[in-house]
Design an enzyme around this catalytic site. Structure first.
Site, PDB file in Angstrom:
ATOM      1  N   ASP A  46       0.841  -1.192   0.000  1.00 54.67           N
ATOM      2  CA  ASP A  46       0.000   0.000   0.000  1.00 54.67           C
ATOM      3  C   ASP A  46       0.879   1.246   0.000  1.00 54.67           C
ATOM      4  OD1 ASP A  46      -3.227   0.485   0.954  1.00 54.67           O
ATOM      5  OD2 ASP A  46      -1.852   2.189   1.096  1.00 54.67           O
ATOM      6  N   ILE A  47       0.488   2.244  -0.778  1.00 55.58           N
ATOM      7  CA  ILE A  47       1.261   3.479  -0.905  1.00 55.58           C
ATOM      8  C   ILE A  47       1.209   4.305   0.388  1.00 55.58           C
ATOM      9  CG2 ILE A  47      -0.552   5.043  -1.773  1.00 55.58           C
ATOM     10  CD1 ILE A  47       1.433   5.811  -4.022  1.00 55.58           C
TER      11      ILE A  47
ATOM     12  N   ASN B  24     -13.006  -3.091   2.563  1.00 53.97           N
ATOM     13  CA  ASN B  24     -14.027  -2.063   2.754  1.00 53.97           C
ATOM     14  C   ASN B  24     -14.975  -2.089   1.559  1.00 53.97           C
ATOM     15  OD1 ASN B  24     -12.759  -1.103   5.150  1.00 53.97           O
ATOM     16  ND2 ASN B  24     -11.268  -0.012   3.903  1.00 53.97           N
TER      17      ASN B  24
ATOM     18  N   GLY C 287     -15.523   3.168   4.009  1.00 55.30           N
ATOM     19  CA  GLY C 287     -14.202   3.715   3.730  1.00 55.30           C
ATOM     20  C   GLY C 287     -13.555   3.232   2.451  1.00 55.30           C
ATOM     21  N   GLN C 288     -14.338   2.608   1.561  1.00 52.60           N
ATOM     22  CA  GLN C 288     -13.744   2.178   0.283  1.00 52.60           C
ATOM     23  C   GLN C 288     -13.452   3.400  -0.577  1.00 52.60           C
ATOM     24  OE1 GLN C 288     -16.142  -0.480  -2.153  1.00 52.60           O
ATOM     25  NE2 GLN C 288     -14.398  -0.971  -3.477  1.00 52.60           N
ATOM     26  N   SER C 289     -12.182   3.560  -0.962  1.00 51.01           N
ATOM     27  CA  SER C 289     -11.802   4.709  -1.795  1.00 51.01           C
ATOM     28  C   SER C 289     -11.454   4.299  -3.221  1.00 51.01           C
ATOM     29  CB  SER C 289     -10.634   5.470  -1.161  1.00 51.01           C
ATOM     30  OG  SER C 289      -9.510   4.630  -1.036  1.00 51.01           O
TER      31      SER C 289
ATOM     32  N   HIS D 160     -10.356  -5.291  -3.325  1.00 54.60           N
ATOM     33  CA  HIS D 160      -9.008  -5.463  -2.761  1.00 54.60           C
ATOM     34  C   HIS D 160      -9.133  -5.873  -1.310  1.00 54.60           C
ATOM     35  CE1 HIS D 160     -10.197  -1.209  -2.429  1.00 54.60           C
ATOM     36  NE2 HIS D 160      -9.513  -1.156  -1.300  1.00 54.60           N
TER      37      HIS D 160
ATOM     38  N   HIS E  79      -6.995  -5.738   2.128  1.00 55.89           N
ATOM     39  CA  HIS E  79      -5.845  -5.207   2.858  1.00 55.89           C
ATOM     40  C   HIS E  79      -5.295  -6.313   3.749  1.00 55.89           C
ATOM     41  CE1 HIS E  79      -6.858  -0.787   2.341  1.00 55.89           C
ATOM     42  NE2 HIS E  79      -8.065  -1.298   2.145  1.00 55.89           N
TER      43      HIS E  79
END
Ligand code: 5GP
Ligand code: ZN
Length: 112
Positions: free
Chosen positions: A30-31, A85, A91-93, A98, A100
């Site tokens: 993750d960035i 999410n 909180g899914q952006s 995906h 986490h």
């Protein structure tokens, strides 16, 4: 999906720090890590979220969980959290399925 960030990462059009890749999925760090180890596992095929999992793509999701078990073992992680999410309130952006994988610190429960 042409304008999807994670489809572009899966296709190699946007670089990522890869943990694992095969023909079905990609795992990458993750960035903006939220734990000492934080990577994401995505299907290469576009699926919007867990809400779009069905009988046709459930095998791919099972494969992703096999990859999570395999890669956490390879990285020496014996305790970790897997989170997905779904939707804005959760909180899914990024609207591409995906998971986490977070490890390396104490986790709180319930999650915020
Ligand atoms: P969500 O908020 O949808 O549950 O998770 C999306 C995750 O993708 C976030 O943790 C965010 O830091 C990560 N992310 C967003 N853009 C990029 C990117 O370009 N590269 C990587 N490696 N991670 C990203
Ligand atoms: Zn996508």
């Amino acid at each position: 999906m042409s304008n999807c960030l994670f489809c572009k990462i899966a296709a190699g059009e946007i670089p990522s720090s890869k943990v694992f890749e095969d023909d079905q999925c990609l795992a990458f760090f993750d960035i903006d890590p939220q734990a000492p180890t934080h990577f994401l596992v995505i299907p290469k095929e576009h699926i919007g979220s867990v809400a779009e999992v069905n009988a046709d793509n459930a095998g791919l999701v099972a494969h992703i969980f096999q990859v999570i078990a395999q890669e956490t073992k390879r990285l020496g992680l014996d305790s970790y959290r897997v989170v997905s999410n779904i939707g804005e309130q959760a909180g899914q952006s990024v609207p591409h399925l995906h998971f986490h994988v977070l490890a390396g610190r104490d986790m709180t429960w319930p999650p915020g």
